[in-house]
Design an enzyme around this catalytic site. Structure first.
Site, PDB file in Angstrom:
ATOM      1  N   ASP A   1       0.831  -1.261  -0.117  1.00  0.00           N
ATOM      2  CA  ASP A   1       0.081   0.198   0.090  1.00  0.00           C
ATOM      3  C   ASP A   1       0.728   1.336   0.115  1.00  0.00           C
ATOM      4  OD1 ASP A   1      -2.602   0.668  -0.285  1.00  0.00           O
ATOM      5  OD2 ASP A   1      -2.959   1.340   1.716  1.00  0.00           O
TER       6      ASP A   1
ATOM      7  N   GLU B   1      -0.201  10.579   5.275  1.00  0.00           N
ATOM      8  CA  GLU B   1      -0.298   9.172   5.242  1.00  0.00           C
ATOM      9  C   GLU B   1       1.089   8.516   4.922  1.00  0.00           C
ATOM     10  OE1 GLU B   1      -4.063   8.358   3.278  1.00  0.00           O
ATOM     11  OE2 GLU B   1      -3.140   6.713   2.135  1.00  0.00           O
TER      12      GLU B   1
ATOM     13  N   GLU C   1     -11.069   6.375  -2.360  1.00  0.00           N
ATOM     14  CA  GLU C   1     -10.988   6.702  -0.930  1.00  0.00           C
ATOM     15  C   GLU C   1     -12.241   6.008  -0.206  1.00  0.00           C
ATOM     16  OE1 GLU C   1      -8.279   7.661  -0.038  1.00  0.00           O
ATOM     17  OE2 GLU C   1      -7.734   9.487  -0.602  1.00  0.00           O
TER      18      GLU C   1
ATOM     19  N   GLU D   1      -9.661  -3.017  -6.140  1.00  0.00           N
ATOM     20  CA  GLU D   1      -9.455  -2.858  -4.876  1.00  0.00           C
ATOM     21  C   GLU D   1      -9.772  -4.384  -4.273  1.00  0.00           C
ATOM     22  OE1 GLU D   1      -8.872  -0.649  -2.495  1.00  0.00           O
ATOM     23  OE2 GLU D   1      -8.872   0.988  -3.794  1.00  0.00           O
TER      24      GLU D   1
HETATM   25  C1  LIG Z   1      -5.213   0.329  -2.511  1.00  0.00           C
HETATM   26  C2  LIG Z   1      -5.786   1.693  -1.779  1.00  0.00           C
HETATM   27  N1  LIG Z   1      -6.856   1.890  -2.161  1.00  0.00           N
HETATM   28  C3  LIG Z   1      -7.274   3.067  -1.369  1.00  0.00           C
HETATM   29  C4  LIG Z   1      -6.487   3.912  -0.348  1.00  0.00           C
HETATM   30  C5  LIG Z   1      -6.887   4.866   0.144  1.00  0.00           C
HETATM   31  N2  LIG Z   1      -6.140   6.357   0.023  1.00  0.00           N
HETATM   32  C6  LIG Z   1      -5.219   3.296  -0.201  1.00  0.00           C
HETATM   33  N3  LIG Z   1      -4.388   3.652   0.713  1.00  0.00           N
HETATM   34  N4  LIG Z   1      -4.799   2.198  -1.065  1.00  0.00           N
END
Ligand SMILES: Cc1ncc(CN)c(N)n1
Length: 235
Positions: A61, A102, A154, A224
């Site tokens: 991520d 983040e 998001e 996702e």
């Molecule tokens: C795969 C993914 N999708 C969404 C997000 C949210 N910013 C994330 N951090 N990573």
């Protein structure tokens, strides 16, 4: 979209208008649920999560978020060029500021979990997702379509992690901070504002642009799901 599709019944049995996005979430409920109630998320929520899966997700991520920043910047540029309504710009800028935090959070969390971020090689599902983001940065992609994608990306995280923070869940204490990062109420409200901004654009868009935005919404959900899958099995 005709009027009938956008209407739903409230608890008092009055007809209420749904935004375009809520209509799509309803229409594609099984895919939306697969993205936001994925077994990886369920395993966090019920406390059975495999910590090596969590570490894999964390490293992957971080790479995703680094690719996400230029995508969000491209949405911001489109907003500046295509709308004179400064509210859009403010909401998108708020999202960019959160991404700065983040990235710092990922570094801190990685050292806590013994994940060496510099050694992470992106897995196939992540590569696919990052190239999809890149394709959305093209000037040919309409602002409304890109804004819808931003919202969907998001919203999946917000919905998924907020679910892990509901009462009577078994989410492990050491993962609560991660869940809180996306599951907190402020982020939830920001996602609702982003949804309103996207709905406003979708409402005034041509049928063609609305169709493209719906297809992008569905593609985000698929990507996702693949991303969560990758965390579990490393494919
Ligand atoms: C795969 C993914 N999708 C969404 C997000 C949210 N910013 C994330 N951090 N990573």
């Amino acid at each position: 979209m005709d009027k009938q599709q956008q209407e739903s019944r409230s608890s008092s049995n009055k007809k209420v208008d749904l935004g375009v996005i809520a209509t799509w979430v309803k229409k594609h409920a099984s895919l939306y649920e697969a993205a936001t109630r994925h077994p990886f998320i369920e395993s966090i929520r019920n406390g059975t999560v495999d910590l090596s899966s969590f570490r894999r997700w964390l490293g992957q991520d971080y790479i995703f978020v680094r690719a996400f920043v230029p995508f969000v910047a491209s949405v911001l540029v489109k907003a500046c060029n295509e709308t004179d309504d400064s509210s859009d710009m403010e909401v998108i800028l708020g999202g960019m500021a959160a991404l700065n935090d983040e990235l710092a959070w990922f570094k801190k969390e990685a050292s806590k979990w013994g994940v060496t971020l510099s050694a992470i090689v992106p897995l196939a599902a992540n590569v696919r997702y990052c190239s999809f983001l890149k394709s959305l940065m093209s000037l040919e992609v309409e602002y409304t379509v890109a804004l819808t994608a931003f919202w969907a990306i998001e919203a999946v995280y917000q919905d998924s992690f907020a679910y892990c923070l509901e009462e009577d869940t078994e989410t492990p204490e050491e993962l609560k901070e991660t869940c809180y990062r996306w599951g907190n109420d402020d982020f939830g409200e920001w996602c609702c504002t982003l949804e309103e901004r996207a709905n406003r654009r979708l409402q005034m868009a041509s049928e063609d642009v609305r169709k493209k935005a719906e297809a992008v919404f569905l593609r985000v959900l698929e990507l996702e799901i693949e991303f969560w899958d990758m965390s579990r099995v490393g494919i």
